[in-house]
Design an enzyme around this catalytic site. Structure first.
Site, short mmCIF file in Angstrom:
data_model
loop_
_atom_site.label_atom_id
_atom_site.label_comp_id
_atom_site.label_asym_id
_atom_site.label_seq_id
_atom_site.Cartn_x
_atom_site.Cartn_y
_atom_site.Cartn_z
N LYS A 313 -3.52 -45.27 57.60
CA LYS A 313 -3.78 -45.04 59.02
C LYS A 313 -5.18 -45.56 59.33
O LYS A 313 -6.15 -45.14 58.71
CB LYS A 313 -3.69 -43.55 59.32
CG LYS A 313 -4.12 -43.16 60.72
CD LYS A 313 -3.87 -41.68 60.93
CE LYS A 313 -4.50 -41.18 62.22
NZ LYS A 313 -4.24 -39.75 62.41
N TRP A 412 2.69 -42.51 64.66
CA TRP A 412 2.97 -41.60 65.77
C TRP A 412 1.79 -40.74 66.24
O TRP A 412 1.98 -39.85 67.05
CB TRP A 412 4.15 -40.66 65.42
CG TRP A 412 5.33 -41.39 64.83
CD1 TRP A 412 6.18 -42.22 65.51
CD2 TRP A 412 5.77 -41.39 63.47
NE1 TRP A 412 7.12 -42.72 64.66
CE2 TRP A 412 6.91 -42.22 63.40
CE3 TRP A 412 5.33 -40.76 62.32
CZ2 TRP A 412 7.60 -42.45 62.21
CZ3 TRP A 412 6.02 -40.98 61.13
CH2 TRP A 412 7.13 -41.82 61.09
N HIS A 413 0.59 -40.98 65.77
CA HIS A 413 -0.53 -40.11 66.16
C HIS A 413 -1.22 -40.65 67.40
O HIS A 413 -2.45 -40.66 67.48
CB HIS A 413 -1.53 -39.99 65.00
CG HIS A 413 -0.91 -39.45 63.74
ND1 HIS A 413 -1.54 -39.48 62.52
CD2 HIS A 413 0.29 -38.87 63.51
CE1 HIS A 413 -0.76 -38.94 61.59
NE2 HIS A 413 0.38 -38.57 62.18
N TYR A 414 -0.46 -41.10 68.37
CA TYR A 414 -1.08 -41.64 69.59
C TYR A 414 -1.73 -40.50 70.36
O TYR A 414 -1.33 -39.34 70.28
CB TYR A 414 -0.06 -42.40 70.44
CG TYR A 414 1.29 -41.76 70.52
CD1 TYR A 414 1.55 -40.76 71.44
CD2 TYR A 414 2.32 -42.16 69.65
CE1 TYR A 414 2.79 -40.15 71.51
CE2 TYR A 414 3.56 -41.56 69.71
CZ TYR A 414 3.79 -40.55 70.64
OH TYR A 414 5.01 -39.94 70.69
N HIS A 415 -2.76 -40.86 71.11
CA HIS A 415 -3.62 -39.85 71.72
C HIS A 415 -4.43 -40.53 72.82
O HIS A 415 -4.45 -41.77 72.90
CB HIS A 415 -4.57 -39.26 70.66
CG HIS A 415 -5.34 -40.34 69.94
ND1 HIS A 415 -4.85 -40.94 68.80
CD2 HIS A 415 -6.51 -40.96 70.22
CE1 HIS A 415 -5.70 -41.87 68.40
NE2 HIS A 415 -6.71 -41.91 69.26
#
Ligand SMILES: Cc1cc2nc3c(=O)[nH]c(=O)nc-3n(C[C@H](O)[C@H](O)[C@H](O)COP(=O)(O)OP(=O)(O)OC[C@H]3O[C@@H](n4cnc5c(N)ncnc54)[C@H](O)[C@@H]3O)c2cc1C
Length: 461
Positions: A313, A412-415
């Site tokens: 990541k 999937w760790h969009y922010h």
């Protein structure tokens, strides 16, 4: 027709990408180009202008000239029998003996092909690349002797498969000039066909399940390299498009295997693998990268799968994206653009992470889960990694940068859609509005921790 090194040529989006400009690839590309946009990728060069290829009398000279980039690539089977495969536009028809004979109607039927369509297609080929040779004294004597020896009847001159003796077809003309399959490109619509020479396809690209290929995934393009070692990706225009492998009896299965399609024992770990999603993380530096692994059925969907997936990541990316409405219907997703690697420092972070991942793969403790012939992102194999070879030191990070771009995926760790001090204040109140707050992952500038859910749970509490 372009060289893969030609920097002025930029691949477009294609309806069909044909891999291998050989015996099947050339007529296929010519045919498809009548109606569709086609890219034909051939790892070898042009047969034209190379007398070793074009002249019958140079057959043996050409055959014995087996170098690293010659039209004939030698190989030896494990039983020790020397053999050869083509590496030139026209494929086998550019290096072979040129004798031409149709399959029998029975074989056509066994192949599941329509007889009249097959005959029309044979004629389409024969009009351009074959003829019946005028026999000289040696071949004529051989012919008469076959009949005398009882190989009868005498079937005259024919392209058909018939028991007995016949003068067959040849792809050499009466002057001994070869007519390779690439001559069939006269049938092509040149506006619809791009041909790249010295374009070595290395990988078929798939969308769907991520790094593990599952039934139902679809190919969307290929990765190829030029003789200077530069890699490029070329893509299909839409979901109706197809990648078609015409790389030959060795080349097509080889490409499938290299792309992850084939028997599990050639593709996966030598040792059994448990089912686990992420349980261990390597945090390489503050805001460097986080490296995790998932393995077994949980990530592949295949019970007993001997496979694992190591991911990196790029934490706290410096690139930022946008979110806009694409309709007034709340059930529709908004339109999201992440602008991956827009800030070049994110690419450097990715490169550093892939370098670490390669050292992980090469570590002794990981040996039970890798094969010696397994390829690495920076090139070479586990048994002979490019990263241990000084000759690749100068280019290794460029190779990994390409890998980062091509293998880019989400975890999937969009922010960041409703940032503190931009959309909400430090108490999460929407700026300028009364009685409205946002409390969730959209308020983060960076995804917190190596993974965000702990912090979001905490925030809710
Ligand atoms: C020396 C010799 C003599 C022969 N004589 C005869 C004969 O007289 N009559 C006859 O009918 N048959 C003959 N054959 C057999 C016949 O030529 C082959 O069966 C036929 O050409 C195979 O066609 P193909 O389309 O399957 O593969 P090929 O014609 O080999 O086409 C494969 C193409 O894919 C390219 N390719 C492979 N991998 C990649 C990659 N990763 N990226 C990009 N391109 C790639 C290759 O360079 C090649 O051009 C002979 C073969 C040889 C080698």
């Amino acid at each position: 027709m372009h060289e893969a090194t030609d920097s002025k040529f930029h691949p477009q989006l294609y309806d069909y990408i044909v891999v291998g400009g050989g015996t099947a690839g050339c007529p296929l590309a010519a045919t498809l180009s009548q109606k569709f946009r086609v890219l034909l990728l051939e790892r070898g060069g042009s047969p034209y202008g190379n007398p070793n290829v074009t002249l019958r009398d140079n057959f043996i000279v050409n055959y014995l000239n087996q170098g690293s980039d010659t039209p004939v690539q030698g190989f030896v089977s494990t039983e020790g029998v020397p053999n050869a495969r083509a590496r030139v536009l026209g494929g086998g028809t550019s290096i072979n003996i040129g004798f031409y004979n149709r399959a029998s109607p029975q074989v056509i039927s066994d192949l599941g092909l329509d007889g009249s369509l097959a005959n029309a297609s044979f004629r389409w080929v024969e009009q351009v690349v074959t003829s019946v040779p005028r026999l000289g004294p040696y071949q004529a004597a051989f012919r008469r002797s076959l009949i005398k020896a009882g190989v009868t009847p005498d079937n005259g001159a024919s392209y058909d498969f018939q028991v007995g003796t016949q003068t067959g077809g040849t792809i050499f003309d009466d002057q001994g000039t070869r007519r390779p399959a690439s001559n069939l490109l006269v049938y092509a619509n040149p506006r619809n066909l791009d041909i790249l020479l010295h374009a070595q396809v290395e990988l078929i690209l798939f969308s769907g399940s991520g790094d593990f290929l599952l039934a139902g995934d679809r190919s969307y393009g290929v990765k190829y390299s030029d003789p200077l070692g530069r890699t490029r990706t070329t893509l299909l225009k839409n979901l109706q498009g197809e990648v078609i492998l015409c790389a030959g009896t060795l080349g097509s299965p080889q490409l499938l295997l290299l792309s992850g399609v084939g028997p599990a024992n050639q593709l996966f770990s030598p040792s059994p693998v448990e089912s686990a999603l992420a349980q261990v993380v390597g945090i390489t530096a503050p805001f460097g990268n986080f490296i995790e692994a998932a393995c077994g059925v949980a990530v592949t969907g295949v019970p007993g799968a001997r496979a694992g997936n190591i991911i990196e990541k790029v934490a706290g990316p410096l690139s930022s994206g946008t979110l806009v409405l694409q309709s007034k219907n709340v059930r529709d997703n908004p339109l999201v653009t992440f602008n991956y690697f827009q800030d070049p420092r994110d690419l450097q972070t990715c490169i550093a992470g892939v370098n670490t991942i390669e050292e992980v793969i090469l570590a002794n403790s990981f040996r039970p889960f890798v094969y010696d012939n397994q390829t690495l992102p920076s090139g070479g194999t586990v048994g002979a990694p490019n990263r241990r070879n000084p000759a690749f030191a100068a280019t290794i990070n460029t190779t990994i940068a390409n890998y980062c771009r091509e293998r880019l995926t989400t975890i999937w760790h969009y922010h960041g859609g409703c940032l503190v001090n931009q959309v909400v204040d430090s108490d999460y109140r929407v700026l300028g509005i009364k009685g409205l707050r946002v409390v969730d992952g959209s308020t983060f500038k960076y995804s917190p921790g190596t993974i965000p859910q702990a912090t979001i749970l905490m925030l809710g509490r």
